[in-house]
Write a protein that holds these residues in place. Structure first.
Motif, short mmCIF file in Angstrom:
data_model
loop_
_atom_site.label_atom_id
_atom_site.label_comp_id
_atom_site.label_asym_id
_atom_site.label_seq_id
_atom_site.Cartn_x
_atom_site.Cartn_y
_atom_site.Cartn_z
N LEU A 111 22.42 59.62 75.88
CA LEU A 111 23.49 60.61 75.98
C LEU A 111 24.85 59.94 75.85
N TYR A 112 24.96 58.75 76.41
CA TYR A 112 26.21 58.01 76.28
C TYR A 112 26.48 57.66 74.82
N ASP A 113 25.46 57.16 74.13
CA ASP A 113 25.62 56.84 72.72
C ASP A 113 26.01 58.07 71.91
N LEU A 114 25.42 59.21 72.25
CA LEU A 114 25.77 60.45 71.59
C LEU A 114 27.22 60.81 71.86
N GLY A 115 27.64 60.63 73.11
CA GLY A 115 29.01 60.91 73.48
C GLY A 115 30.00 60.06 72.72
N MET A 116 29.65 58.81 72.46
CA MET A 116 30.54 57.94 71.72
C MET A 116 30.76 58.45 70.29
N GLN A 117 29.72 59.04 69.72
CA GLN A 117 29.87 59.61 68.38
C GLN A 117 30.79 60.83 68.38
N LEU A 118 30.75 61.58 69.47
CA LEU A 118 31.54 62.79 69.57
C LEU A 118 32.99 62.52 69.96
N LYS A 119 33.21 61.39 70.62
CA LYS A 119 34.51 61.11 71.23
C LYS A 119 35.66 61.09 70.23
N SER A 120 35.42 60.52 69.05
CA SER A 120 36.53 60.23 68.14
C SER A 120 37.01 61.44 67.34
N VAL A 121 36.32 62.58 67.41
CA VAL A 121 36.74 63.74 66.62
C VAL A 121 38.01 64.34 67.22
N PRO A 122 39.14 64.35 66.50
CA PRO A 122 40.36 64.95 67.05
C PRO A 122 40.22 66.46 67.16
N THR A 123 40.95 67.05 68.09
CA THR A 123 40.80 68.48 68.33
C THR A 123 41.19 69.31 67.11
N ASP A 124 42.11 68.81 66.28
CA ASP A 124 42.51 69.61 65.12
C ASP A 124 41.51 69.53 63.98
N ARG A 125 40.41 68.78 64.16
CA ARG A 125 39.33 68.75 63.18
C ARG A 125 38.09 69.46 63.71
N ILE A 126 38.25 70.23 64.80
CA ILE A 126 37.15 71.01 65.37
C ILE A 126 37.39 72.49 65.07
N THR A 127 36.40 73.15 64.49
CA THR A 127 36.50 74.57 64.17
C THR A 127 35.37 75.32 64.85
N SER A 128 35.72 76.34 65.61
CA SER A 128 34.69 77.19 66.24
C SER A 128 34.72 78.56 65.58
N LEU A 129 33.54 79.15 65.42
CA LEU A 129 33.47 80.46 64.78
C LEU A 129 32.20 81.18 65.20
N THR A 130 32.15 82.46 64.91
CA THR A 130 30.96 83.29 65.16
C THR A 130 30.34 83.67 63.82
N MET A 131 29.03 83.62 63.74
CA MET A 131 28.33 83.99 62.51
C MET A 131 28.78 85.35 62.01
N PRO A 132 29.17 85.47 60.74
CA PRO A 132 29.47 86.80 60.20
C PRO A 132 28.27 87.73 60.36
N HIS A 133 28.54 88.96 60.77
CA HIS A 133 27.45 89.87 61.12
C HIS A 133 27.83 91.31 60.79
N VAL A 134 26.81 92.16 60.80
CA VAL A 134 27.00 93.60 60.58
C VAL A 134 26.16 94.33 61.63
N GLU A 135 26.45 95.61 61.80
CA GLU A 135 25.66 96.42 62.74
C GLU A 135 24.27 96.67 62.17
N ASP A 136 23.27 96.61 63.03
CA ASP A 136 21.89 96.87 62.64
C ASP A 136 21.71 98.37 62.40
N PRO A 137 21.37 98.79 61.18
CA PRO A 137 21.22 100.23 60.94
C PRO A 137 20.08 100.85 61.73
#
Length: 544
Positions: free
Chosen positions: A328-354
């Motif tokens: 987990l620590y090794d995994l964290g080290m890989q994640l650590k260096s990503v700057p916040t302005d290079r992180i994008t969060s989004l929701t899957m495009p979706h439609v109402e179920d007919p």
């Protein structure tokens, strides 16, 4: 309509759960530590104390080592499970020119009421002991070059195909079904949810992590609070028309939430007006938490780091291949260096179920574009420029190595299958024959159609059974414009097999534009990780 273009549906009670009617919050968290058997000298001790405290939704938090016994104690805190317990054909991404591959982690928020603490926090006493639902599901994608990241949520009421899964603890086999995605957790655990995501997206997922109500509260307390914002006073409470609610009550403006109130924020749905808006609130919380941790001076505060490590390792259950503090620590080290302005969060495009207004379906074109960007490791933020970026050059997917075919085109056997049907669309008649005839016209004299009916595949794929036929499969794909990322080895076929999926319902040439860097579809409701000005709009019945 909401600001993001999502139709605001009237809140409804959740018939699958108790009187509160809510799902869980999810915050991924992890922890790493390290210690040695030798007595550390000054420099060694300094390095041991310099643990990283960072998060990328999963909250892989560093901690202070206090010797080997403490290291073992933290390891003992971590619960582990099987990576995949369902049928999946997803394959790892090919390495880029530098030999790097993307990293994908599935974060699952469980609504388990398996303990007194979870029942107290989540309500639903009558549901104690029932299989948990995965009401929050989010994929964390770390680019191959580790310079950008994405967080993609799927709303819990999205109807999808869930594959055949086997419960790793009881051995019970659950047949394939079509249901809302949160039920996958109850059909073989997190490994079934992972397989469901892989089949839906075509993205290979390396690891999963789950967290329950109590875990969210522990982590929120250990972090010390996270700033969130609402435009109006909010109170997510039962109404005469809609029972349940998270209990969140706060005044307009930016406020710091921690502990139980943080859980309430993450579980709130009615006050935001819809489940997709709940995903937006969760993304805002995660981004704010990441910014908070990056600002905090946690590298030398041993007591603080110990608290974070305890909370993280007690809060998470993880797939077994990352089930140690070191990993987990090794995994964290890989994640650590990503700057916040290079992180994008989004929701899957979706439609109402007919078929059911309370359910959603993936928006086929929009969702597939997101999945293609993840499969091809295309940055979501439009900043992947120059050599060394995720794609080598902006707007282009990396060139993939090809193999020479084993025979001339006229001698390559190809079976074409029609898999254009889906749970909501009827198959297009004659597709296998039309594409097979096109292959013959192009010189593949041994191409033929398969008469098997009822096949379904979201994406067109070319499968081959053994290494010596990989070049043949690539040659077939290239002749029709099918990307090499859709050429996959599979033991389910005996020869080169072209499966015409639901994404290719017309024409005899597969033509899908490759998404460019930052080319997200409309309806993705994306947020940049550095945007601190985000504020939730409160649905009118829940203002006070």
């Amino acid at each position: 309509m909401t600001r993001s273009g999502v139709r605001r549906a009237a809140p409804r009670p959740d018939v699958r759960r108790g009187p509160d009617g809510e799902g869980t919050a999810r915050e991924g968290a992890g922890s790493g530590t390290g210690g040695g058997r030798r007595r550390p000298g000054p420099r060694r001790k300094h390095r041991v104390l310099r643990w990283s405290a960072t998060t990328l939704a999963v909250l892989i938090l560093g901690t202070a080592g206090a010797g080997y016994l403490y290291y073992r104690h933290l390891n003992a805190n971590i619960q582990k499970g099987e990576r995949s317990s369902g049928d999946s054909k997803a394959r790892r991404a090919r390495p880029n020119a530098a030999g790097q591959t993307p990293l994908n982690i599935l974060l699952i928020g469980s609504d388990s009421r398996s303990s007194d603490e979870n029942v107290k926090l989540g309500g639903g006493r009558n549901d104690r002991g029932n299989p948990p639902l995965g009401d929050v599901q989010m994929l964390i994608h770390l680019s191959a070059d580790r310079k950008s990241a994405a967080m993609v949520s799927i709303p819990r009421d999205t109807r999808v195909d869930i594959p055949r899964c086997t419960d790793p603890h009881t051995g019970r086999v659950y047949p394939a079904t079509n249901d809302i995605i949160n039920t996958s957790l109850a059909r073989g655990g997190a490994g079934c949810t992972l397989a469901t995501w892989e089949n839906l997206t075509g993205v290979y997922i390396d690891h999963w992590m789950t967290i329950d109500f109590a875990g969210v509260v522990r982590m929120a307390d250990a972090i010390g609070g996270v700033d969130v914002c609402v435009k109006q006073n909010v109170w997510d409470h039962p109404t005469a028309a809609v029972p349940g609610g998270s209990g969140l009550k706060m005044r307009a403006g930016t406020r710091k939430v921690k502990g139980k109130q943080a859980l309430q924020w993450l579980r709130t749905r009615h006050a935001w007006g819809s489940d997709p808006m709940r995903a937006r609130a969760q993304h805002m919380y995660l981004n704010s938490m990441l910014r908070t941790l990056k600002k905090q001076n946690v590298f030398t505060d041993t007591g603080r780091l110990t608290d974070l490590a305890e909370a993280a390792t007690k809060s998470l259950k993880v797939s077994e291949e990352i089930g140690s503090v070191k990993k987990l620590y090794d995994l964290g080290m890989q994640l650590k260096s990503v700057p916040t302005d290079r992180i994008t969060s989004l929701t899957m495009p979706h439609v109402e179920d007919p078929a059911n207004a309370n359910h959603l379906l993936p928006d086929r074109a929009g969702a597939e574009k997101v999945w293609q960007m993840l499969r091809d490791d295309v940055p979501f933020d439009g900043k992947g420029k120059g050599p060394g970026g995720s794609n080598g050059k902006q707007g282009k997917a990396p060139k993939e190595a090809t193999k020479a075919p084993s025979a001339p085109d006229a001698e390559i056997g190809v079976l074409v299958q029609n898999a254009t049907g889906t749970s909501t669309l009827a198959p297009v008649p004659g597709r296998a024959g039309a594409v097979a005839r096109e292959l013959v016209r192009k010189g593949f004299a041994r191409a033929s159609k398969d008469m098997t009916a009822g096949l379904t595949e979201d994406r067109t794929v070319v499968r081959y059974p053994s290494a010596e036929l990989e070049g043949d499969a690539q040659r077939v794909a290239k002749s029709l414009g099918v990307p090499l990322s859709s050429v996959r080895r599979s033991t389910d076929v005996s020869g080169v097999t072209l499966v015409v999926g639901a994404d290719w319902r017309t024409g005899t040439s597969y033509r899908q534009s490759e998404p460019g860097d930052g080319g997200l579809p409309s309806g993705a409701d994306s947020i940049n990780g550095s945007d601190s000005g985000q504020c939730m709009d409160v649905y009118a019945p829940y203002r006070w």
